[in-house]
Scaffold this active site. Structure first.
Site, PDB file in Angstrom:
ATOM      1  N   ALA A   8       7.624  12.698 -11.436  1.00  7.30           N
ATOM      2  CA  ALA A   8       7.818  11.370 -10.990  1.00  7.30           C
ATOM      3  C   ALA A   8       8.403  11.589  -9.269  1.00  7.30           C
ATOM      4  CB  ALA A   8       8.855  10.852 -11.867  1.00  7.30           C
ATOM      5  N   CYS A   9       7.876  10.852  -8.499  1.00 10.58           N
ATOM      6  CA  CYS A   9       8.485  11.080  -7.238  1.00 10.58           C
ATOM      7  C   CYS A   9       9.099   9.493  -6.802  1.00 10.58           C
ATOM      8  CB  CYS A   9       7.393  11.002  -6.157  1.00 10.58           C
ATOM      9  SG  CYS A   9       6.125  10.009  -5.684  1.00 10.58           S
ATOM     10  N   THR A  10       9.929   9.686  -5.821  1.00  9.65           N
ATOM     11  CA  THR A  10      10.629   8.405  -5.368  1.00  9.65           C
ATOM     12  C   THR A  10       9.687   6.978  -5.187  1.00  9.65           C
ATOM     13  OG1 THR A  10      10.888   8.974  -3.203  1.00  9.65           O
ATOM     14  CG2 THR A  10      12.380   9.495  -4.490  1.00  9.65           C
TER      15      THR A  10
END
Length: 104
Positions: A8-10
């Protein structure tokens, strides 16, 4: 060895899926089974089953943001890194996971 993980990235788009692909490929190359759930802008994809989590020797969280369902991994060995590490050094991350499992 069985590995599960969450990416999960920003922004929840590119790095999430790149991290997932790189980790799965690195694990496969090393001869391990790996399942990676993604949590991005379109929600949770490839959700890990309770069986996959239970059978996993270790959990890799390649995350830049808070994830939902983290409590599912309570009691498991967990390595948490930014998505950038999974993208740039997936083989080293898998090696580190093996090291952590073997040094119980």
């Amino acid at each position: 060895m069985k590995i599960v993980g969450v990416a999960a990235c920003t922004v929840g788009i590119a790095h999430t899926y790149i991290a997932q692909e790189k980790l799965v490929n690195a694990a496969k190359k090393a001869g391990y089974e790996m399942h990676v759930e993604t949590q991005g802008t379109i929600g949770v994809e490839n959700a890990l089953t309770s069986e996959q989590i239970q059978e996993a020797d270790i959990v890799i969280l390649a995350i830049d943001v808070k994830i939902s369902g983290r409590e599912r991994f309570d009691g498991k060995k967990v390595i948490q890194v930014p998505t950038e590490v999974a993208v740039k050094s997936p083989n080293k991350l898998i090696e580190k996971a093996v090291e952590v499992v073997n040094n119980q």
